[in-house]
Motif scaffolding. Sequence first.
Motif, short mmCIF file in Angstrom:
data_model
loop_
_atom_site.label_atom_id
_atom_site.label_comp_id
_atom_site.label_asym_id
_atom_site.label_seq_id
_atom_site.Cartn_x
_atom_site.Cartn_y
_atom_site.Cartn_z
N GLY A 1 -2.75 -13.61 -12.69
CA GLY A 1 -2.78 -12.85 -11.24
C GLY A 1 -2.57 -14.11 -10.38
N GLN A 2 -2.38 -14.89 -10.10
CA GLN A 2 -2.07 -16.32 -9.66
C GLN A 2 -0.36 -15.94 -9.60
OE1 GLN A 2 -2.67 -17.69 -6.99
NE2 GLN A 2 -0.78 -20.00 -6.65
N ALA A 3 0.51 -15.73 -10.66
CA ALA A 3 2.65 -16.29 -10.79
C ALA A 3 2.98 -14.61 -10.13
CB ALA A 3 2.49 -15.40 -11.96
N PHE A 4 1.61 -13.31 -10.43
CA PHE A 4 1.75 -12.23 -8.77
C PHE A 4 1.48 -12.49 -7.59
CE2 PHE A 4 1.17 -9.73 -12.63
CZ PHE A 4 2.52 -9.01 -13.28
N PHE A 5 0.63 -13.07 -7.24
CA PHE A 5 0.57 -13.48 -5.85
C PHE A 5 1.27 -14.08 -5.25
CE2 PHE A 5 -2.18 -15.71 -2.28
CZ PHE A 5 -2.45 -13.85 -1.38
N SER A 6 1.72 -15.43 -6.13
CA SER A 6 3.08 -15.58 -5.15
C SER A 6 4.15 -15.71 -5.61
CB SER A 6 2.50 -17.69 -6.55
OG SER A 6 3.10 -18.64 -6.02
N LEU A 7 4.52 -14.26 -6.47
CA LEU A 7 5.95 -14.23 -6.45
C LEU A 7 6.14 -12.53 -5.22
CD1 LEU A 7 6.75 -14.13 -9.90
CD2 LEU A 7 7.98 -15.55 -7.59
N SER A 8 5.09 -12.26 -4.42
CA SER A 8 4.70 -11.14 -3.76
C SER A 8 4.81 -10.56 -4.30
CB SER A 8 5.91 -11.49 -2.75
OG SER A 8 5.28 -12.75 -1.68
N LEU A 9 4.46 -10.03 -5.43
CA LEU A 9 4.71 -8.77 -6.29
C LEU A 9 3.56 -8.04 -6.32
CD1 LEU A 9 6.41 -10.39 -9.55
CD2 LEU A 9 7.27 -9.31 -7.46
N GLY A 10 4.42 -6.37 -6.23
CA GLY A 10 2.87 -5.28 -6.80
C GLY A 10 2.68 -4.49 -5.64
N LEU A 11 3.50 -4.93 -4.57
CA LEU A 11 2.84 -4.62 -3.12
C LEU A 11 3.55 -3.96 -2.21
CD1 LEU A 11 0.66 -8.00 -1.71
CD2 LEU A 11 -0.20 -5.65 -2.52
N GLY A 12 4.99 -4.17 -2.55
CA GLY A 12 5.91 -3.29 -1.85
C GLY A 12 7.07 -4.50 -1.31
N ALA A 13 5.92 -6.23 -1.06
CA ALA A 13 6.93 -6.89 -0.43
C ALA A 13 8.19 -6.46 -0.91
CB ALA A 13 6.32 -8.49 0.00
N MET A 14 8.78 -7.08 -1.66
CA MET A 14 9.97 -7.18 -2.42
C MET A 14 10.99 -6.20 -2.70
SD MET A 14 10.46 -10.33 -2.77
CE MET A 14 9.50 -11.68 -3.12
N LEU A 15 10.24 -4.86 -2.76
CA LEU A 15 10.83 -3.30 -2.42
C LEU A 15 11.76 -3.43 -0.90
CD1 LEU A 15 8.93 -1.07 -4.64
CD2 LEU A 15 11.07 -1.03 -4.38
N ALA A 16 10.15 -3.48 -0.38
CA ALA A 16 11.23 -3.54 1.57
C ALA A 16 12.54 -4.95 1.64
CB ALA A 16 9.76 -4.24 2.60
#
Length: 467
Positions: free
Chosen positions: A242-257
Motif C-alpha cells: 500500500g505504501q509503495a502505491f501511495f508513494s509512487l502516486s499510482l492508481g489516482l490518475g496523477a501519472m496518467l495526467a
Amino acid sequence: MVGAEGGLDRAGAGDGAVRAAPPMWSSRLAFILAAVGSAVGLGNIWKFPYMAGTGGGSAFVLVYLGCVLLVGVPVLMSELMLGRMARKGPITAMASLGRRFGGTPAWGLVGVVGVVAAVLILSFYSVVAGWALAYVPKLASGTFAGADAARSAEAFGALLADPAGLFLWHSAFLLATVLIVMRGVRSGIEVAVTWLMPLLFLMLLVLVGYAAVAGDFARAAGYLFTPDFSKVTPELVIAAAGQAFFSLSLGLGAMLAYGAYLPEDVSIPRTAVVIAGADTLCALTAGLAIFPIVFAHDLDPAEGPGLVFVTLPVAFGGMPFGSLFGTVFFVLIVVAALTSSVALLEPAVAALDDRTRLGRVRLTVGLGAFAWLFGLLTVFSFNIWSDVQPLGDGRTLFDLIDWITANLMIPLGATLIAVFAGWVLGREAGRLELGLPPGAVHGLWLALVRYVAPLAILVIAWRKIVG
Ligand code: PHE
C-alpha cells in the motif's frame, strides 16, 4: 504514433479542431522533476520512516523494495503510457482508450474514481502538510530547545487541539497549491518543481550529513538494511505494498495526467525506472536522516505517526544547531508535500478542463475550494469532532477518508489500470507505445501487469477490508 492520434481525434470529436495543442513538458528533465516531485512527498518523509519503524526496520524496507519493483514499476509504466496515448485528462483519456480498445467508454469511470480520490486525499494531505508548516516557525524560534518527550507531545497535542490554527495552516498550504496549478503545466508546475526539487535534494543531503555527524549512523544503517526475514508477516507485506502505491502516486490518475504532457521521444520504461528509483532513494535517505537521530537519543523507532512531529523535535532540541537543522527539516517536508499536492490537484483540473468550458483558473480555484472546505472534516477530526468515529475504536472522519481512499479507491484504480494495460489494450499497441522490442523485457512487463499486479492488489485490498 498514428494510432494514438486517431484516438485523440475520436476523443475530441467536435471541438478537437478548435482546441489548442495540449500542453507539453519542455524537456525530459522537466517531466522527471515533476513526476519525482509528485512521488516524493509526505509518503516518503513522514510515512515511510514511521512505517519502517513500526515494521521492524529492514524487514519492511526489503519487502517495500520488492513491491516497488514487481508491482510499482509496471503499473507506473502503464499509467504513463495510457496518459501519453490519449493526451487527455484522466477521465476522457480512459474513456477514449476504452472506446478504442475495449469497445466501451465506461473505462472513463477509472478516471472518475481516481480524480475523486485525488481531491479527497488532497483535503487531508494539505492538513498534514499544514502541521509541518506550523512546525517551521516553532523550530526556528527555538520552541523545542531542551524539550523532553512530554513537552514535545504536549506541543503537538496543543497544535491538534486548535481548530482555527490547523485551518489557517491548511488554508495557507492549499492556497500555495492552487496558485501553482492555476498557472498551468509549464509556467506553474514546471517552474515550481525546477526550483523546489533541487532544493529538496540539497536539504535531504544536508540532513543526512548532519545525522551522520551528530547521530548514530551505523546503528541506523544496520537497522534499515540488515536483512531479517523473521519479521515478515502478511500484514507487513500488505502495509508495504500500500505504501509503495501511495508513494509512487499510482492508481489516482496523477501519472496518467502527467503522462499526457510527455513528449513522444521519451522512453517510458526508462523514465519509470528513474522515477521509482528516485522516489525510493528519497525514502531511504529520509530514513537515514531520521533514524541516526532517533537512535542517538534512545528514542523509540516504533513510535508511529508521531515519529516526525513528536520524537524528532526532542532530538533537535538537544543537539548543536538543532534549531537550524530542525527548521530545514520541516521546510523540506513542506516543499516535498507541495510538489505532491500539485499532482493531486492537476488530474482533476485536467479532467474537467476536457469536459467543461470553465477554463483552468476557475476550475483550479473551484476544486481547490472544495478540497479546502472538505479539509475541515480532517481539521475537526483532531478536536471538536474527535468523538465522531464512523469506523469505531477511536477512528475519526479523517481515518475514514484515509481508509476509503487508501484501501478502496487506490487499489481499485491501480488494478483497473493494470488490467487495461495488460488485457484490454492490444499487445502490440502497448509494446509500441513503450518503445520495447519484442522479447523478454516486454514479456516480463506483460506478465507483471496481467497477472502479478492485479492479483497482488486484489489480495491486498481484500485483506485490508476484511482484516
Ligand atoms: N506520492 C505522494 C507521497 O508520497 C502522494 C501522492 C499520491 C501524490 C498520489 C500525488 C498523487 O506523498
